[in-house]
Every structure is written in C-alpha cells, then in structure tokens.
Scaffold this motif. Sequence first.
Motif, PDB file in Angstrom:
ATOM      1  N   ILE A  57     -10.272   4.418 -15.732  1.00 60.86           N
ATOM      2  CA  ILE A  57     -10.536   5.717 -15.132  1.00 60.86           C
ATOM      3  C   ILE A  57      -9.285   6.569 -15.209  1.00 60.86           C
ATOM      4  O   ILE A  57      -8.172   6.076 -14.995  1.00 60.86           O
ATOM      5  CB  ILE A  57     -10.970   5.532 -13.667  1.00 60.86           C
ATOM      6  CG1 ILE A  57     -12.287   4.755 -13.616  1.00 60.86           C
ATOM      7  CG2 ILE A  57     -11.087   6.865 -12.950  1.00 60.86           C
ATOM      8  CD1 ILE A  57     -12.756   4.412 -12.237  1.00 60.86           C
ATOM      9  N   GLU A  58      -9.464   7.851 -15.510  1.00 60.37           N
ATOM     10  CA  GLU A  58      -8.369   8.818 -15.488  1.00 60.37           C
ATOM     11  C   GLU A  58      -8.520   9.693 -14.253  1.00 60.37           C
ATOM     12  O   GLU A  58      -9.632  10.137 -13.941  1.00 60.37           O
ATOM     13  CB  GLU A  58      -8.419   9.729 -16.720  1.00 60.37           C
ATOM     14  CG  GLU A  58      -7.970   9.087 -17.985  1.00 60.37           C
ATOM     15  CD  GLU A  58      -7.890  10.107 -19.115  1.00 60.37           C
ATOM     16  OE1 GLU A  58      -6.917  10.030 -19.868  1.00 60.37           O
ATOM     17  OE2 GLU A  58      -8.801  10.949 -19.228  1.00 60.37           O
ATOM     18  N   PHE A  59      -7.413   9.914 -13.563  1.00 63.07           N
ATOM     19  CA  PHE A  59      -7.372  10.817 -12.415  1.00 63.07           C
ATOM     20  C   PHE A  59      -6.208  11.771 -12.592  1.00 63.07           C
ATOM     21  O   PHE A  59      -5.221  11.438 -13.261  1.00 63.07           O
ATOM     22  CB  PHE A  59      -7.177  10.042 -11.107  1.00 63.07           C
ATOM     23  CG  PHE A  59      -8.439   9.516 -10.506  1.00 63.07           C
ATOM     24  CD1 PHE A  59      -9.420  10.373 -10.044  1.00 63.07           C
ATOM     25  CD2 PHE A  59      -8.650   8.164 -10.387  1.00 63.07           C
ATOM     26  CE1 PHE A  59     -10.590   9.893  -9.479  1.00 63.07           C
ATOM     27  CE2 PHE A  59      -9.810   7.658  -9.827  1.00 63.07           C
ATOM     28  CZ  PHE A  59     -10.785   8.531  -9.371  1.00 63.07           C
ATOM     29  N   PRO A  60      -6.286  12.940 -11.970  1.00 61.90           N
ATOM     30  CA  PRO A  60      -5.168  13.876 -12.066  1.00 61.90           C
ATOM     31  C   PRO A  60      -3.873  13.335 -11.457  1.00 61.90           C
ATOM     32  O   PRO A  60      -2.783  13.712 -11.857  1.00 61.90           O
ATOM     33  CB  PRO A  60      -5.642  15.106 -11.284  1.00 61.90           C
ATOM     34  CG  PRO A  60      -7.104  14.954 -11.112  1.00 61.90           C
ATOM     35  CD  PRO A  60      -7.417  13.492 -11.256  1.00 61.90           C
ATOM     36  N   ASP A  61      -4.017  12.415 -10.486  1.00 65.81           N
ATOM     37  CA  ASP A  61      -2.834  11.893  -9.799  1.00 65.81           C
ATOM     38  C   ASP A  61      -3.188  10.593  -9.079  1.00 65.81           C
ATOM     39  O   ASP A  61      -4.358  10.247  -8.932  1.00 65.81           O
ATOM     40  CB  ASP A  61      -2.294  12.929  -8.802  1.00 65.81           C
ATOM     41  CG  ASP A  61      -3.379  13.453  -7.874  1.00 65.81           C
ATOM     42  OD1 ASP A  61      -4.071  12.634  -7.240  1.00 65.81           O
ATOM     43  OD2 ASP A  61      -3.549  14.686  -7.796  1.00 65.81           O
ATOM     44  N   ALA A  62      -2.156   9.897  -8.644  1.00 63.71           N
ATOM     45  CA  ALA A  62      -2.346   8.621  -7.953  1.00 63.71           C
ATOM     46  C   ALA A  62      -2.997   8.795  -6.587  1.00 63.71           C
ATOM     47  O   ALA A  62      -3.686   7.889  -6.108  1.00 63.71           O
ATOM     48  CB  ALA A  62      -0.999   7.901  -7.808  1.00 63.71           C
ATOM     49  N   VAL A  63      -2.811   9.940  -5.957  1.00 63.44           N
ATOM     50  CA  VAL A  63      -3.416  10.182  -4.643  1.00 63.44           C
ATOM     51  C   VAL A  63      -4.942  10.179  -4.759  1.00 63.44           C
ATOM     52  O   VAL A  63      -5.639   9.644  -3.893  1.00 63.44           O
ATOM     53  CB  VAL A  63      -2.889  11.501  -4.033  1.00 63.44           C
ATOM     54  CG1 VAL A  63      -3.623  11.857  -2.761  1.00 63.44           C
ATOM     55  CG2 VAL A  63      -1.388  11.380  -3.763  1.00 63.44           C
ATOM     56  N   SER A  64      -5.474  10.751  -5.842  1.00 61.38           N
ATOM     57  CA  SER A  64      -6.929  10.727  -6.059  1.00 61.38           C
ATOM     58  C   SER A  64      -7.422   9.295  -6.189  1.00 61.38           C
ATOM     59  O   SER A  64      -8.454   8.925  -5.620  1.00 61.38           O
ATOM     60  CB  SER A  64      -7.282  11.528  -7.313  1.00 61.38           C
ATOM     61  OG  SER A  64      -6.937  12.883  -7.150  1.00 61.38           O
ATOM     62  N   MET A  65      -6.680   8.474  -6.930  1.00 56.52           N
ATOM     63  CA  MET A  65      -7.059   7.066  -7.079  1.00 56.52           C
ATOM     64  C   MET A  65      -7.033   6.380  -5.727  1.00 56.52           C
ATOM     65  O   MET A  65      -7.933   5.599  -5.393  1.00 56.52           O
ATOM     66  CB  MET A  65      -6.107   6.379  -8.067  1.00 56.52           C
ATOM     67  CG  MET A  65      -6.385   4.899  -8.292  1.00 56.52           C
ATOM     68  SD  MET A  65      -7.924   4.564  -9.164  1.00 56.52           S
ATOM     69  CE  MET A  65      -8.930   3.926  -7.841  1.00 56.52           C
ATOM     70  N   ALA A  66      -6.022   6.654  -4.931  1.00 59.98           N
ATOM     71  CA  ALA A  66      -5.915   6.035  -3.610  1.00 59.98           C
ATOM     72  C   ALA A  66      -7.070   6.461  -2.715  1.00 59.98           C
ATOM     73  O   ALA A  66      -7.629   5.631  -1.977  1.00 59.98           O
ATOM     74  CB  ALA A  66      -4.582   6.403  -2.969  1.00 59.98           C
ATOM     75  N   ALA A  67      -7.476   7.720  -2.780  1.00 59.16           N
ATOM     76  CA  ALA A  67      -8.581   8.212  -1.954  1.00 59.16           C
ATOM     77  C   ALA A  67      -9.878   7.485  -2.296  1.00 59.16           C
ATOM     78  O   ALA A  67     -10.622   7.056  -1.405  1.00 59.16           O
ATOM     79  CB  ALA A  67      -8.746   9.717  -2.138  1.00 59.16           C
ATOM     80  N   VAL A  68     -10.153   7.325  -3.586  1.00 58.61           N
ATOM     81  CA  VAL A  68     -11.360   6.609  -4.004  1.00 58.61           C
ATOM     82  C   VAL A  68     -11.273   5.148  -3.586  1.00 58.61           C
ATOM     83  O   VAL A  68     -12.234   4.585  -3.056  1.00 58.61           O
ATOM     84  CB  VAL A  68     -11.576   6.738  -5.527  1.00 58.61           C
ATOM     85  CG1 VAL A  68     -12.686   5.798  -5.991  1.00 58.61           C
ATOM     86  CG2 VAL A  68     -11.901   8.168  -5.895  1.00 58.61           C
ATOM     87  N   SER A  69     -10.138   4.541  -3.790  1.00 58.80           N
ATOM     88  CA  SER A  69      -9.957   3.137  -3.434  1.00 58.80           C
ATOM     89  C   SER A  69     -10.228   2.902  -1.950  1.00 58.80           C
ATOM     90  O   SER A  69     -10.924   1.952  -1.581  1.00 58.80           O
ATOM     91  CB  SER A  69      -8.543   2.691  -3.797  1.00 58.80           C
ATOM     92  OG  SER A  69      -8.346   1.345  -3.453  1.00 58.80           O
TER      93      SER A  69
END
Length: 106
Positions: A57-69
């Motif tokens: 998965i590509e996200f604009p930033d790590a914060v987006s990944m953390a939010a989904v996680s």
Amino acid sequence: MPKFLIQATYTPEGTRGLLDEGASGRRAAVEHVVAGLGGTVEALYFAFGEDDFVAVIEFPDAVSMAAVSLAVKASGALRTRATPLLTVEEIDEATRRRITFRPPGA
C-alpha cells in the motif's frame, strides 16, 4: 509516496466476516479506506499459513498508515504488521550518509 508491506491474520470474528462477504468485498473495503486517506493499493493477495493476506500500500505519509493501522486493530477482526518499504535509491542514499556510532561496551 511511502510504501508499506501489510501482513494480516484474521481473528475468528474476522474470518467469519470474510466467509460472509467474500474476498472481493474485503478488497473493496481495503481500497476504500486507503483511497480515503490519499493512498493506493498496489497489490493485495490472500494467502494461507501464518498470514491470511498481504498487501503493498502507498500512503502520502506514515501518519496515514498509522491511522489505518489503529482503526483496523481496534476492530478486533485482524492482527496486522506494517513494514515500511524502501527503494534501492533510498538505501543508496542511506549508505552515503556517514554515521558515527559506538556500540555498547566499545
């Protein structure tokens, strides 16, 4: 955009949901949440063994990944791991940076 390898295992509750909804339904749900944060699903595969599915998965930033996680884990339906993926060029850049490090006891 940063890429992440997602490895996930369904809980019994999540497996029941997969059986009811099918793999296509789950893929659509993943694509929806990722797109909602400006990301894209590069690949998603179901598997058997330790992981039930893997995705890139590509996200604009790590914060987006953390939010989904956090949202996914809070559901109780999955146990997940997210691993940042680096390109060859990013590692080349890292090798050019000089770091002074003293190991413990040295």
